[in-house]
Motif scaffolding. Structure first.
Motif, short mmCIF file in Angstrom:
data_model
loop_
_atom_site.label_atom_id
_atom_site.label_comp_id
_atom_site.label_asym_id
_atom_site.label_seq_id
_atom_site.Cartn_x
_atom_site.Cartn_y
_atom_site.Cartn_z
N THR A 28 41.57 40.84 49.07
CA THR A 28 40.87 40.30 47.91
C THR A 28 40.60 38.82 48.17
OG1 THR A 28 41.97 41.85 46.43
CG2 THR A 28 41.03 39.88 45.43
N ILE A 57 38.18 36.92 46.09
CA ILE A 57 37.93 36.29 44.80
C ILE A 57 38.23 37.32 43.72
CG2 ILE A 57 36.20 35.19 43.32
CD1 ILE A 57 34.58 34.64 45.93
N LYS A 58 38.95 36.90 42.70
CA LYS A 58 39.24 37.80 41.58
C LYS A 58 38.30 37.51 40.42
CE LYS A 58 44.05 38.39 42.71
NZ LYS A 58 45.43 38.27 42.29
N GLU A 59 38.01 38.53 39.66
CA GLU A 59 37.14 38.39 38.50
C GLU A 59 37.72 37.33 37.55
OE1 GLU A 59 35.08 41.26 35.12
OE2 GLU A 59 36.21 42.14 36.77
N GLN A 93 38.11 34.19 38.24
CA GLN A 93 38.74 33.11 38.99
C GLN A 93 37.84 31.86 39.00
OE1 GLN A 93 39.80 34.24 43.00
NE2 GLN A 93 39.69 32.15 43.74
N GLN A 122 33.49 45.29 39.97
CA GLN A 122 34.17 44.94 38.71
C GLN A 122 35.16 46.04 38.39
OE1 GLN A 122 31.01 44.65 35.81
NE2 GLN A 122 31.04 42.43 35.93
N GLN A 123 36.19 45.69 37.64
CA GLN A 123 37.12 46.70 37.15
C GLN A 123 36.91 46.87 35.66
OE1 GLN A 123 41.12 45.75 38.39
NE2 GLN A 123 40.79 46.86 40.30
N GLU A 152 37.05 51.05 39.34
CA GLU A 152 36.24 50.08 40.07
C GLU A 152 34.77 50.49 40.00
OE1 GLU A 152 37.53 49.60 44.09
OE2 GLU A 152 39.47 48.79 43.50
#
Length: 92
Positions: free
Chosen positions: A37, A39-41, A43, A60-61, A66
């Motif tokens: 991972t 970059i996280k949503e 962030q 996206q989750q 996913e």
């Protein structure tokens, strides 16, 4: 590969000397393994990823699932990241 002028042999889309110098001065080369991972949503994002080799899966989750948005391949960047970085520059 290290962060040097040799990098631009792979990234032949960056032809402007000033842009190349800025990338070398401010850039950071990251090697990520499969499934990592980056970059996280949501962030905070103050950089613009540019893929040198391989590909990045952008998703996206939602509701525990996913949802694939797109892939980013060599010599490309993530449009979502690009928009966030430019918004950050505009709002200081």
């Amino acid at each position: 590969m290290e962060l040097s002028h040799d990098l631009f042999k792979s990234l032949n889309v960056f032809t402007e000397k000033e842009l190349r110098e800025e990338i070398l001065a401010s850039g950071k080369l990251i090697r990520a393994g499969k499934g990592a991972t980056l970059i996280k949503e949501g962030q905070y994002l103050d950089f613009l990823p540019i893929v040198v080799s391989g590909k990045i899966r952008v998703y996206q989750q939602r509701d525990g699932r996913e949802i694939l948005l797109y892939y980013v391949g060599p010599r490309q960047t993530c449009m979502i990241a690009e928009l966030r970085v430019f918004r950050l520059q505009q709002h200081g």
